[in-house]
Design a protein around this motif. Structure first.
Motif, PDB file in Angstrom:
ATOM      1  N   ARG A  92      16.961   2.323  -1.050  1.00 20.68           N
ATOM      2  CA  ARG A  92      16.330   3.576  -0.647  1.00 20.68           C
ATOM      3  C   ARG A  92      17.403   4.518  -0.108  1.00 20.68           C
ATOM      4  O   ARG A  92      18.197   4.126   0.755  1.00 20.68           O
ATOM      5  CB  ARG A  92      15.271   3.300   0.427  1.00 20.68           C
ATOM      6  N   CYS A 114      15.117  -1.082  -2.459  1.00 24.31           N
ATOM      7  CA  CYS A 114      13.967  -0.332  -2.977  1.00 24.31           C
ATOM      8  C   CYS A 114      12.703  -1.173  -3.034  1.00 24.31           C
ATOM      9  O   CYS A 114      11.604  -0.684  -2.809  1.00 24.31           O
ATOM     10  CB  CYS A 114      14.296   0.215  -4.375  1.00 24.31           C
ATOM     11  N   VAL A 115      12.867  -2.447  -3.370  1.00 24.85           N
ATOM     12  CA  VAL A 115      11.715  -3.355  -3.363  1.00 24.85           C
ATOM     13  C   VAL A 115      11.950  -4.360  -2.255  1.00 24.85           C
ATOM     14  O   VAL A 115      12.881  -5.165  -2.313  1.00 24.85           O
ATOM     15  CB  VAL A 115      11.534  -4.059  -4.714  1.00 24.85           C
ATOM     16  N   ARG A 135       6.875  -4.922  -1.580  1.00 23.88           N
ATOM     17  CA  ARG A 135       6.414  -3.542  -1.442  1.00 23.88           C
ATOM     18  C   ARG A 135       7.552  -2.601  -1.827  1.00 23.88           C
ATOM     19  O   ARG A 135       8.720  -2.863  -1.547  1.00 23.88           O
ATOM     20  CB  ARG A 135       5.904  -3.254  -0.041  1.00 23.88           C
ATOM     21  N   SER A 136       7.187  -1.502  -2.474  1.00 27.06           N
ATOM     22  CA  SER A 136       8.187  -0.544  -2.942  1.00 27.06           C
ATOM     23  C   SER A 136       8.471   0.482  -1.866  1.00 27.06           C
ATOM     24  O   SER A 136       7.563   1.036  -1.251  1.00 27.06           O
ATOM     25  CB  SER A 136       7.691   0.165  -4.209  1.00 27.06           C
ATOM     26  N   CYS A 138      10.738   2.964  -2.750  1.00 31.94           N
ATOM     27  CA  CYS A 138      11.366   4.050  -3.516  1.00 31.94           C
ATOM     28  C   CYS A 138      10.391   4.728  -4.473  1.00 31.94           C
ATOM     29  O   CYS A 138      10.806   5.295  -5.504  1.00 31.94           O
ATOM     30  CB  CYS A 138      12.571   3.526  -4.287  1.00 31.94           C
ATOM     31  N   LYS A 140       7.281   5.653  -7.219  1.00 29.87           N
ATOM     32  CA  LYS A 140       6.761   5.184  -8.507  1.00 29.87           C
ATOM     33  C   LYS A 140       7.840   4.739  -9.481  1.00 29.87           C
ATOM     34  O   LYS A 140       7.536   4.106 -10.495  1.00 29.87           O
ATOM     35  CB  LYS A 140       5.928   6.292  -9.141  1.00 29.87           C
ATOM     36  N   TRP A 142       9.743   2.441  -9.356  1.00 30.05           N
ATOM     37  CA  TRP A 142       9.857   0.987  -9.445  1.00 30.05           C
ATOM     38  C   TRP A 142       8.550   0.325  -9.888  1.00 30.05           C
ATOM     39  O   TRP A 142       8.432  -0.899  -9.857  1.00 30.05           O
ATOM     40  CB  TRP A 142      10.312   0.406  -8.107  1.00 30.05           C
ATOM     41  N   GLU A 143       7.583   1.122 -10.297  1.00 27.54           N
ATOM     42  CA  GLU A 143       6.357   0.541 -10.836  1.00 27.54           C
ATOM     43  C   GLU A 143       6.664  -0.170 -12.154  1.00 27.54           C
ATOM     44  O   GLU A 143       7.425   0.323 -12.981  1.00 27.54           O
ATOM     45  CB  GLU A 143       5.300   1.621 -11.062  1.00 27.54           C
ATOM     46  N   TYR A 147       9.650  -9.339 -11.048  1.00 28.76           N
ATOM     47  CA  TYR A 147      10.003  -9.937  -9.766  1.00 28.76           C
ATOM     48  C   TYR A 147      10.392 -11.402  -9.939  1.00 28.76           C
ATOM     49  O   TYR A 147       9.830 -12.103 -10.785  1.00 28.76           O
ATOM     50  CB  TYR A 147       8.827  -9.855  -8.789  1.00 28.76           C
ATOM     51  N   ARG A 207      14.210  -3.341 -12.579  1.00 32.24           N
ATOM     52  CA  ARG A 207      13.507  -2.232 -13.219  1.00 32.24           C
ATOM     53  C   ARG A 207      13.743  -2.270 -14.725  1.00 32.24           C
ATOM     54  O   ARG A 207      14.644  -2.967 -15.208  1.00 32.24           O
ATOM     55  CB  ARG A 207      14.011  -0.915 -12.616  1.00 32.24           C
ATOM     56  N   SER A 213      17.177  -4.719  -7.424  1.00 31.89           N
ATOM     57  CA  SER A 213      17.022  -4.559  -5.980  1.00 31.89           C
ATOM     58  C   SER A 213      16.777  -5.947  -5.393  1.00 31.89           C
ATOM     59  O   SER A 213      16.045  -6.757  -5.973  1.00 31.89           O
ATOM     60  CB  SER A 213      15.846  -3.635  -5.646  1.00 31.89           C
TER      61      SER A 213
END
Length: 785
Positions: A92, A114-115, A135-136, A138, A140, A142-143, A147, A207, A213
């Protein structure tokens, strides 16, 4: 004109060199900056360095990129108020950190991934199901990321995990008995870091464009605890009740303004968590009672900065404090800040205060070092240097270093709520000295026989004062060093037999005795009751106080009053313990000190040699605080012997002669075993010829002997039952008497004593081979006459 003056002032503004260090969040579990470098990422106590991060400094829009160490140096930076922006892939963006700079300096910036794997979860309990959620931070962008979870530290939970991918991870914490064996007796449990069920999990998110991340999260089953009843608030403490029956625990009293959470009220191991209300006094107490047994625990609790260093009574413990001030504990944090300690892995970090200062807890405000430092705006420097400690505010020095409260607890010990009857427990030291793989002192001790010197049984050795003086730490201290204490019957009972602990840290060490190396109770010289007077033996002095026959074998007038040897290591090692019996001319006379004469620290030199290196068989299973010369799997700590015996490959190396007379030259220990077998047969034959008869109905015949109750040498029959055990119950009761050798058989008594002397040494001759062989050979020759 005003504008021109302002521009001129700007041109004349002083510039400096600014170093910016960019790191990920600090590793969540406190580690130690010493020990194996193989810990890898765990060395990043201040956070993993981030390379390739863009650093922008305003005013001036000066820019730099961090190198592999996470640092960038920016020149020409104007003094005054600066704003630093940092951007790195997978983290972030730092929105802008303001700083006042007037000279060259280093600024540290921490970036969040970021995550993020979520907040640390504390004191979740044992055998509990826990779910971690990503939880994100940074937005959207990282949508849709993928993981992957992994476990970095803690008891293995793989069997409870259904899947390691996806935004959540669900697992079950280990059972209490798996990480921390339960004692037989009721008590407040201690937990070191390695016993508290501390887990670290790592989440790696990727990503679609390949950007990664990564972040860590910690989960604990319970709080680290010393086992004392003087405790800090907000943490969790486990109690242990009686082994059998039903349990129903209740909180029957506690200080007004505090709340106490009780969990597991119908189990043997409930837990409590004291929490202060908004207007609570800083000191308090709680009483917990078990309904069926009537068992009651009373705890006092308080904040770390509330009890003055002199406990409010400056004249009471002056000599103790003066001694403490000369020890290493008194300057533990000062030496850390001033650069006197060798940090083998990574820079100085906040979490070092976990052991080197008081009350460090990154998650809870217990008024410990980190809490006071935060309120005062004091930051732990990355580079220690002389004078750093002296510059600390006095309020912070109040909770610095390792002083009284570190070992005695945060609260005043005021009866009747929490009497502290001189309880010695390894849990006090284990909080810092039990942290694998960096520190193995306590974990090694747990493998030793010292950790198993009590039974907890009503008739066990720890329940009898004569035995407790060597089988328990408190009994040992009270018998030898307590200057007339215990000072009351209540404390005496607790110290000796009721609340006994095995031979643990405090049995050998005393932080109030800085004059001895390693702060031992005794070092250098020792005088034993058996007549040994030894000097210049270093730390072996404290060992010999118990590893001795502890009596003069000829002091009593009659053989019925004489005692058998119990732990003859000192006598055998220094060649002065056995009876030199009359024997034919030419029979060797036992003498000499063998290894003990050359070892600078006596028994410590060999038994506490560090042993094999990391990766080698027997690593941390022999030597050190295991005090073992041979591991349970048969690995021998042979390296220390090669200082004198260069070619030796085993303790049972081939002897130079056939000492036991069986026609073959065997290993040195085998030769001693052979001599012991020959002596046993000859003694048994002599006893049978005497035709001793027992007092039982069948008048059993004597066959051999053993060390009986109160250390008498008792004649026994073929079943090993004392001839004085008239009812053959297996014990000599009040109306019965041990069958000892009659006074006319003094030779047999002395020969039996020599046999038991070698047997109780338990080294099979290694402590003093020449002396042991000569003693056995001469005893055999004397019986043959």
């Amino acid at each position: 004109m005003a504008l021109c003056c302002a521009l001129l002032a700007c041109r004349q503004r002083k510039t400096i060199e600014l170093t910016v260090e960019v790191r990920a969040p600090a590793y969540p579990r406190p580690r130690c900056a010493r020990g194996p470098r193989s810990l890898g990422d765990l060395t990043y106590l201040r956070g993993r360095p981030i390379s390739g991060a863009a650093v922008i400094v305003n005013p001036g829009a000066l820019k730099g990129f961090t190198d592999a160490t996470g640092k960038t140096v920016i020149n020409g930076v104007p003094t005054g108020t600066l704003e630093i922006h940092v951007v790195a892939q997978g983290y972030r963006p730092e929105p802008g950190q303001r700083a006042e700079v007037e000279r060259d300096r280093l600024l540290e910036v921490s970036l969040q991934p970021c995550v993020h794997p979520g907040r640390d979860q504390l004191d979740v309990g044992f055998s509990s199901t826990v779910t971690l959620r990503a939880r994100s931070l940074c937005g959207k962008s990282w949508e849709g990321a993928s993981y992957r979870w992994s476990q970095v530290e803690g008891p293995d939970v793989r069997a409870s995990v259904a899947r390691w991918d996806g935004p959540t991870l669900t697992f079950t914490t280990a059972a209490l008995e798996r990480v921390r064996p339960l004692p037989d007796r009721p008590q407040l449990l201690s937990f070191s870091h390695d016993q508290a069920g501390e887990y670290v999990f790592r989440l790696e998110a990727t990503r679609a464009d390949g950007t990664k991340s990564e972040g860590d999260v910690m989960v604990t089953s319970t709080s680290v605890a010393s086992g004392l009843t003087s405790v800090a608030p907000l943490q969790t403490y486990y109690l242990v009740g009686e082994q059998t029956g039903q349990w129903r625990w209740t909180v029957d009293q506690h200080t007004e303004g505090w709340t106490v959470r009780l969990r597991g009220e119908n189990t043997r191991t409930p837990s409590i968590s004291p929490r202060p209300g908004p207007r609570a006094r800083p000191q308090g107490f709680v009483s917990v009672r078990e309904y069926y047994s009537g068992l009651r625990f009373a705890l006092t609790f308080g904040q770390w900065d509330q009890v003055p260093r002199d406990c409010g009574r400056g004249n009471c413990h002056r000599s103790m404090e003066q001694n403490w001030q000369r020890g290493k504990h008194a300057r533990s944090w000062q030496r850390m800040l001033d650069g006197e300690l060798d940090l083998q892995r990574g820079p100085l970090a906040d979490s070092c205060a976990d052991c080197h200062s008081l009350g460090y807890d990154a998650h809870r405000d217990t008024h410990g070092y980190d809490d006071v430092a935060r309120r005062l705006g004091v930051i732990t420097p990355a580079a220690p240097h002389k004078g750093t400690y002296e510059a600390l505010p006095q309020a912070l020095k109040q909770v610095s270093n390792v002083y009284c409260l570190a070992c005695h607890g945060t609260a005043r010990v005021d009866p009747p709520f929490a009497p502290q009857p001189g309880i010695f427990t390894a849990g006090i030291c284990a909080r810092c000295h039990d942290r694998l793989p960096e520190l193995a002192v306590v974990s090694q001790w747990r493998q030793s026989k010292h950790a198993k010197t009590i039974t907890g049984k009503a008739d066990g050795p720890d329940a009898r004062p004569a035995c407790a003086k060597c089988h328990t730490s408190t009994g040992f201290y009270d018998a030898n060093f307590a200057m007339g204490r215990p000072h009351s019957p209540r404390v005496g009972v607790f110290a000796c037999c009721t609340h006994s602990q095995p031979v643990n840290c405090q049995g050998c060490h005393n932080p109030m005795l800085p004059k001895h190396k390693r702060q031992l109770h005794l070092a250098g010289s020792v005088q034993t009751r058996s007549g040994l007077s030894l000097k210049g033996i270093g730390g072996a002095a404290v060992c010999i106080m118990c590893h001795t026959v502890d009596h003069n074998p000829t002091a009593a007038d009659t053989l019925a009053q004489r005692r058998a040897p119990h732990a003859a290591q000192a006598e055998i090692s220094y060649g002065k313990g056995g009876f030199v019996l009359a024997a034919p001319e030419g029979t060797p006379r036992p003498q000499g000190t063998a290894c003990a004469a050359k070892a600078v620290q006596g028994c410590v030199t060999c038994h506490m040699d560090p042993g094999p290196l990391a990766g080698q068989p027997g690593y941390r299973k022999v030597g050190g605080h295991t005090v073992r010369m041979k591991s349970p799997k048969g690995v021998e700590n042979i390296s220390i012997c090669r200082g004198c015996h260069a070619k030796i490959v085993t303790f049972n190396t081939k002897a130079k002669a056939d000492h036991d007379g069986d026609g073959k030259i065997e290993g040195v220990q085998d030769e001693v075993d052979g001599l012991m077998r020959r002596l046993k047969r000859r003694l048994s034959a002599a006893i049978v010829r005497r035709n001793y008869r027992g007092c039982d109905a069948k008048q059993s015949q004597g066959f051999f002997f053993r060390r009986g109750y109160r250390d008498k040498i008792a004649v026994v029959d073929r079943q090993g039952i004392d001839l004085g055990d008239c009812d053959r119950s297996g014990g000599v009761e009040r109306q019965e008497h041990h069958f000892t050798f009659p006074d006319r058989d003094l030779l047999l008594h002395k020969a039996a004593y020599n046999y038991l002397l070698v047997q109780s040494d338990r080294s099979r001759g290694l402590h003093n081979y020449a002396y042991t062989v000569a003693l056995l050979q001469r005893t055999l020759a004397a019986l043959k006459r």
